[in-house]
Enzyme design. Structure first.
Site, PDB file in Angstrom:
ATOM      1  N   ALA A  49      -4.966  -1.531   5.418  1.00  0.00           N
ATOM      2  CA  ALA A  49      -5.646  -0.958   4.256  1.00  0.00           C
ATOM      3  C   ALA A  49      -6.897  -1.752   3.929  1.00  0.00           C
ATOM      4  O   ALA A  49      -7.964  -1.187   3.654  1.00  0.00           O
ATOM      5  CB  ALA A  49      -4.700  -0.940   3.052  1.00  0.00           C
TER       6      ALA A  49
ATOM      7  N   SER B 206      -1.836   2.076   2.077  1.00  0.00           N
ATOM      8  CA  SER B 206      -0.432   1.920   1.704  1.00  0.00           C
ATOM      9  C   SER B 206      -0.044   0.449   1.781  1.00  0.00           C
ATOM     10  O   SER B 206      -0.604  -0.327   2.562  1.00  0.00           O
ATOM     11  CB  SER B 206       0.484   2.762   2.612  1.00  0.00           C
ATOM     12  OG  SER B 206       0.548   2.215   3.915  1.00  0.00           O
TER      13      SER B 206
ATOM     14  N   ALA C 297      -2.297   0.566   6.751  1.00  0.00           N
ATOM     15  CA  ALA C 297      -1.028   0.057   6.222  1.00  0.00           C
ATOM     16  C   ALA C 297      -1.135  -1.440   6.001  1.00  0.00           C
ATOM     17  O   ALA C 297      -1.459  -2.191   6.927  1.00  0.00           O
ATOM     18  CB  ALA C 297       0.108   0.365   7.201  1.00  0.00           C
ATOM     19  N   SER C 298      -0.882  -1.905   4.769  1.00  0.00           N
ATOM     20  CA  SER C 298      -0.880  -3.322   4.439  1.00  0.00           C
ATOM     21  C   SER C 298      -2.214  -3.955   4.850  1.00  0.00           C
ATOM     22  O   SER C 298      -3.255  -3.608   4.303  1.00  0.00           O
ATOM     23  CB  SER C 298       0.322  -4.000   5.106  1.00  0.00           C
ATOM     24  OG  SER C 298       0.583  -5.257   4.538  1.00  0.00           O
ATOM     25  N   MET C 299      -2.234  -4.874   5.808  1.00  0.00           N
ATOM     26  CA  MET C 299      -3.504  -5.441   6.267  1.00  0.00           C
ATOM     27  C   MET C 299      -4.482  -4.344   6.666  1.00  0.00           C
ATOM     28  O   MET C 299      -5.686  -4.430   6.420  1.00  0.00           O
ATOM     29  CB  MET C 299      -3.266  -6.367   7.448  1.00  0.00           C
ATOM     30  CG  MET C 299      -4.542  -6.903   8.095  1.00  0.00           C
ATOM     31  SD  MET C 299      -4.284  -7.456   9.782  1.00  0.00           S
ATOM     32  CE  MET C 299      -5.906  -8.069  10.206  1.00  0.00           C
TER      33      MET C 299
END
Length: 244
Positions: free
Chosen positions: A94, A118, A90-92
């Protein structure tokens, strides 16, 4: 003990067919995945990756370099690679899971069966990472803009004093990691883009397609930068269908 610090079992499943390594967002912790064992089918074993500097690792210095982070992670992860695994970030998270997959390939180690990302702009776009090299006031303003941080945290100076160095270190990992032109991953990749995510819009996430030669898919979900309950269920449904 190193594995215990890095990997948080969310429900021990010795008979699971595949392990799902889950990577949290900047400033977050492994606890964001605490419900995933109840949401995923028994054939998938979710394991949350806990980066240094937070929760039970708060006495450790957080990483500020992607290379150092991934090198240490592989050192701990390598003994477990006899079992099939996939990654969700998720975010970082990813970007960390993507960098991990590349480093595994460089070392001729087993690759994830699939990579799920994501709320993260595609690396190839080389978007400027905000916050990491700005003062605390601007970093807090960035947190407010993104949403996701409880008002009680934003209004508590002591909590912010504890959180900001971790968040800044995580954003430094991203802000100082130069994009390298290399062969696409031989790993299928699936992206989840929030329809209302201004930080990583569907258009910005669609370019993750250039990072794989093994198939790409993307779902646009009705959420912002941080998954709401509906968005989370969509993510769980796709992963369950793919891996379960």
């Amino acid at each position: 003990m190193d594995a215990y610090r890095w990997f948080k079992g969310l429900g021990r499943r010795e008979d699971a067919d595949i392990r799902l390594l889950c990577f949290h967002y900047a400033g977050g912790s492994a606890s964001m995945f605490r419900d995933w064992a109840h949401l995923l089918p028994g054939s998938i074993e979710p394991v949350s990756v806990q980066l240094p500097g937070r929760a039970d690792r708060f006495l450790e210095t957080p990483h500020t370099s992607m290379t150092a982070l991934v090198d240490e992670l592989i050192e701990v992860l390598e003994p477990t690679l006899d079992k099939p695994f996939a990654c969700y970030g998720a975010s970082m998270g990813a970007r960390v899971s993507w960098a991990l997959a590349h480093s595994l390939g460089d070392r001729h180690l087993p690759l994830p069966r699939k990579l799920y990302v994501s709320s993260s702009t595609a690396p190839v776009l080389k978007e400027v990472v905000r916050g990491w090299n700005e003062d605390d006031d601007k970093l807090v303003a960035y947190m407010r803009e993104l949403g996701g941080t409880p008002p009680e945290v934003l209004g508590d100076d002591d909590l912010l004093t504890a959180l900001l160095p971790i968040l800044r270190a995580d954003l430094t990992v991203l802000g100082t990691h130069a994009y390298r032109t290399s062969s696409p991953l031989k790993v299928p990749l699936h992206a989840f883009a929030g329809r209302d995510d201004e930080e990583a819009s569907p258009d910005l996430m669609a370019q993750w397609c250039v990072e794989t030669s093994a198939g790409f898919g993307m779902d646009v979900i009705d959420t912002g930068h941080f998954l709401n309950d509906v968005g989370l269920q969509q993510v769980i449904d796709v992963i369950s269908s793919d891996l379960g």
